[in-house]
Design a protein around this motif. Structure first.
Motif, short mmCIF file in Angstrom:
data_model
loop_
_atom_site.label_atom_id
_atom_site.label_comp_id
_atom_site.label_asym_id
_atom_site.label_seq_id
_atom_site.Cartn_x
_atom_site.Cartn_y
_atom_site.Cartn_z
N LEU A 110 0.39 2.38 -17.07
CA LEU A 110 -0.68 2.38 -18.09
C LEU A 110 -1.53 1.12 -17.93
N GLY A 143 -10.60 -0.84 -16.07
CA GLY A 143 -11.60 0.02 -16.72
C GLY A 143 -12.13 -0.62 -17.99
N THR A 199 -15.96 -2.25 -17.94
CA THR A 199 -16.97 -1.55 -18.74
C THR A 199 -17.60 -2.49 -19.77
N LEU A 233 -20.61 3.57 -17.77
CA LEU A 233 -19.61 4.32 -17.01
C LEU A 233 -20.25 5.20 -15.93
N PRO A 281 -15.24 3.11 -13.41
CA PRO A 281 -14.07 2.31 -13.02
C PRO A 281 -13.17 3.03 -12.02
N ILE A 327 -12.34 10.17 -7.09
CA ILE A 327 -11.16 10.92 -7.53
C ILE A 327 -10.52 11.48 -6.27
N GLU A 328 -9.23 11.31 -6.19
CA GLU A 328 -8.55 11.65 -4.94
C GLU A 328 -7.39 12.60 -5.23
N SER A 355 -16.93 10.23 -15.60
CA SER A 355 -16.25 8.95 -15.41
C SER A 355 -14.81 8.97 -15.91
N ALA A 392 -7.08 16.80 -14.72
CA ALA A 392 -6.52 15.45 -14.73
C ALA A 392 -7.47 14.43 -15.34
N CYS A 445 -8.74 11.53 -18.01
CA CYS A 445 -8.07 10.37 -18.57
C CYS A 445 -7.56 10.70 -19.98
N VAL A 446 -6.24 10.60 -20.15
CA VAL A 446 -5.66 10.91 -21.46
C VAL A 446 -6.09 9.89 -22.52
N ALA A 447 -6.46 8.70 -22.03
CA ALA A 447 -6.65 7.59 -22.97
C ALA A 447 -8.12 7.29 -23.22
N ILE A 497 -13.23 -0.90 -26.08
CA ILE A 497 -14.49 -1.35 -25.47
C ILE A 497 -15.53 -1.60 -26.57
C1 HEM Z 1 -13.27 2.86 -19.25
C2 HEM Z 1 -12.03 3.06 -19.11
C3 HEM Z 1 -11.38 4.16 -18.32
C4 HEM Z 1 -11.89 5.04 -17.42
C5 HEM Z 1 -13.32 5.18 -16.96
C6 HEM Z 1 -10.80 5.88 -16.97
C7 HEM Z 1 -10.95 6.90 -16.05
C8 HEM Z 1 -9.92 7.69 -15.63
C9 HEM Z 1 -10.04 8.76 -14.68
C10 HEM Z 1 -11.31 9.14 -13.95
C11 HEM Z 1 -8.85 9.31 -14.54
C12 HEM Z 1 -8.48 10.50 -13.66
C13 HEM Z 1 -8.07 10.02 -12.32
C14 HEM Z 1 -7.78 11.18 -11.41
O1 HEM Z 1 -8.08 12.31 -11.74
O2 HEM Z 1 -7.24 10.89 -10.35
C15 HEM Z 1 -7.93 8.60 -15.39
C16 HEM Z 1 -6.60 8.87 -15.51
C17 HEM Z 1 -5.75 8.17 -16.29
N1 HEM Z 1 -6.08 7.16 -17.16
FE1 HEM Z 1 -7.87 6.41 -17.48
N2 HEM Z 1 -9.67 5.49 -17.61
C18 HEM Z 1 -9.96 4.44 -18.44
C19 HEM Z 1 -9.12 3.76 -19.26
C20 HEM Z 1 -7.80 4.06 -19.42
C21 HEM Z 1 -6.91 3.40 -20.34
C22 HEM Z 1 -7.33 2.30 -21.30
C23 HEM Z 1 -5.68 3.95 -20.15
C24 HEM Z 1 -4.37 3.64 -20.83
C25 HEM Z 1 -4.15 2.92 -21.83
C26 HEM Z 1 -5.81 4.95 -19.13
C27 HEM Z 1 -4.77 5.74 -18.69
C28 HEM Z 1 -4.92 6.73 -17.76
C29 HEM Z 1 -3.80 7.48 -17.25
C30 HEM Z 1 -2.35 7.31 -17.64
C31 HEM Z 1 -4.33 8.39 -16.33
C32 HEM Z 1 -3.53 9.41 -15.53
C33 HEM Z 1 -3.83 9.33 -14.12
C34 HEM Z 1 -2.87 8.71 -13.19
O3 HEM Z 1 -2.86 7.47 -13.04
O4 HEM Z 1 -2.18 9.46 -12.56
N3 HEM Z 1 -7.11 5.00 -18.72
N4 HEM Z 1 -8.62 7.61 -16.06
#
Ligand code: HEM
Length: 494
Positions: free
Chosen positions: A281, A288, A292, A343, A348, A352-353, A419, A425, A427-429, A437
């Motif tokens: 996490l 990100g 941002t 964004l 960030p 995407i891979e 973004s 898949a 972003c859950v968060a 932010i």
């Molecule tokens: C501006 C902030 C953020 C952006 C732009 C962002 C963007 C993304 C994107 C594009 C994915 C999908 C990646 C993929 O499909 O391979 C993703 C997955 C994920 N994000 Fe975020 N994210 C942000 C912040 C956060 C924050 C703050 C958290 C947690 C507290 C978080 C937790 C996750 C998790 C757990 C995944 C699952 C993907 C993995 O790592 O397998 N993200 N995020």
């Protein structure tokens, strides 16, 4: 004989490399004509090779929907068209699985991320907001101290990285950490460098697990805090509390924060795995959040009318005793557009891979991608493509006025703003990210005006998250605000 051996060895290597670099041609995909170049090897040796920029350059070549490229020895299929990327990632039913979040407990196998997603529901976030506000308070106290000393010219990238580390420390690790004053805390090691520094390795060796030297110390922190909550019944409204609830088999979608204890054998997750989730996490969150906020400040500092418009939007909240409510924060519409625009320009996760797990026929063609091959969606390149966004390098938040980005060449293409991910898949968060932010932006803009040194060099690199690599970072002079002037922001069209 001795002369023959090197010739045979050289020929074998030559044929092997040629074989790899003809992969896409053999599979009849449009592809780049590359091989290992001297320039690439030199940059790789000097650790200056930027894989995100290289992939964006490949995106610019030609116009095919799909394009085969080579990441060192790895054949990669680049999806150039947003709609095609969307249909592949939405409809490929297990052909591109993400094994990282697969979890097996006894006979049960599940996707951990799906189970944990209620952690980021609006109800939970609104309860956690108080802890996020404490972190923002720490930042403002730190700035107030600097103001007293007349030190309000500072590197905002550094400041925002400390803020982001504190947010993760407080909400994910459950610590009352304040790295604005506590400079020797272990989490401080994440402040200086991007947490997911990719460089050449991410271009070549993706998927190889990396153990950071900090991992073991982070496990200790988690172990300590989990024990406190399980043994002493301490309740703290943060993500760690919800992770511990999950470990004990409690339902995360209920409103409760108390933990109903399970016996050791029935616990769903061991401490080590829980610590790994927390570390993942942190890696997903830190860059990100920090980039941002930093890049929003960088962009708006160049357009004072945007700053004024944001400050007026904040003023119109009429905060009682300065207290900001979660709902008020989430309702800031113009700020939302600014965050979206940042964004778009600086995603960030710029690429995407996915790795193909089962041979897959690509929609609308007879072409197939084989097992083990990588597919990439170059978000950064797509979101800076003039076909989808007019004047893509200009910062124009009002593109998102009607919740739809404007299309260059008259097109409307809402699906290209991705973004937070595409398809299954995402972003859950994302709401959590927007909350922290916007909170930092509100607190800073409420109290300060921004003055960017026009002569300062600001160079943004994608490592892979955007990071200001200029030696001074983002040097900005903060000016304490006296009164909010009557604004003419409604007339402005940025
Ligand atoms: C501006 C902030 C953020 C952006 C732009 C962002 C963007 C993304 C994107 C594009 C994915 C999908 C990646 C993929 O499909 O391979 C993703 C997955 C994920 N994000 Fe975020 N994210 C942000 C912040 C956060 C924050 C703050 C958290 C947690 C507290 C978080 C937790 C996750 C998790 C757990 C995944 C699952 C993907 C993995 O790592 O397998 N993200 N995020």
């Amino acid at each position: 004989m001795w002369l023959l051996l090197p010739i045979i060895a050289y020929s074998a290597i030559f044929l092997y490399v040629r074989h790899i670099y003809s992969y896409w041609r053999r599979k009849r995909f449009p592809s780049e004509h590359t091989s290992l170049s001297w320039q690439f090897l030199t940059l790789a040796y000097q650790r200056e090779f930027r894989h995100v920029e290289a992939i964006c350059e490949a995106y610019q070549e030609g116009r095919d929907r799909l394009f085969g490229i080579y990441c060192f020895f790895r054949p990669v299929l680049l999806v150039r068209q947003p709609q095609l990327a969307l249909s592949i990632l939405q409809q490929s039913n297990g052909h591109f699985t993400e094994s990282k979040w697969d979890y097996v407990k006894g006979y049960r196998r599940f996707n951990l991320l799906e189970k944990l997603s209620p952690m980021f529901s609006t109800k939970r976030l609104s309860a956690m907001f108080i802890n996020a506000q404490h972190v923002a308070d720490h930042m403002m106290q730190y700035l107030a101290k600097r103001e007293e000393q007349g030190l309000l010219e500072l590197d905002l990238q550094h400041l925002m990285r400390i803020y982001a580390v504190n947010i993760i420390g407080n909400l994910v690790y459950g610590l009352d950490v304040n790295n604005f004053v506590q400079r020797d805390h272990i989490l401080n090691s994440y402040v200086l460098h991007p947490s997911q520094y990719g460089g050449l390795q991410s271009f070549t060796l993706r998927g190889i697990p990396q153990k950071s030297s900090l991992t073991y110390r982070l496990i200790d922190i988690i172990k300590n805090n989990v024990e406190k909550r399980e043994e002493n019944g301490i309740i703290r409204k943060d993500m760690l509390q919800l992770l511990v609830k999950f470990r004990n088999g409690n339902d995360l979608s209920s409103d409760k924060w108390q933990i109903e204890h399970a016996i050791e054998e029935d616990k769903l997750m061991c401490i080590k795995r829980l610590a790994k989730v927390a570390e993942d996490l942190m890696h997903s969150a830190l860059d990100g959040i920090a980039s941002t906020i930093t890049l929003t400040l960088y962009e708006i500092a160049q357009q004072p009318l945007i700053v004024e418009k944001l400050q007026t939007e904040i003023k119109e909240l009429n905060l009682k005793d300065g207290q900001l409510a979660f709902e008020q924060l989430m309702g800031l519409k113009y700020m939302d557009m600014c965050v979206k625009e940042t964004l778009r320009k600086y995603p960030p996760v710029p690429i995407i891979e996915r790795v193909c797990r089962k041979r897959y026929t690509l929609p609308g063609s007879k072409l197939r991608i084989g097992e083990g091959k990588t597919l990439m969606v170059p978000l950064l390149a797509i979101q800076r493509d003039g076909r989808y966004f007019s004047e893509p390098l200009k910062y124009k938040p009002l593109r998102f006025l009607h919740n739809q980005p404007d299309g260059g060449e008259g097109q409307q293409c809402p699906s290209v703003i991705a973004s937070f991910g595409i398809g299954g898949a995402q972003c859950v968060a994302q709401n959590f990210a927007k909350m922290v932010i916007k909170l930092a932006l509100v607190r800073l803009l409420q109290s300060y005006d921004l003055e960017l040194d026009a002569s300062a060099m600001v160079e943004v690199s994608h490592l892979p998250a955007p990071f200001i690599t200029s030696p001074d970072g983002l040097k900005i002079q903060l000016k304490a605000r006296e009164i909010l002037r009557q604004s003419n922001y409604r007339k402005c069209s940025i």
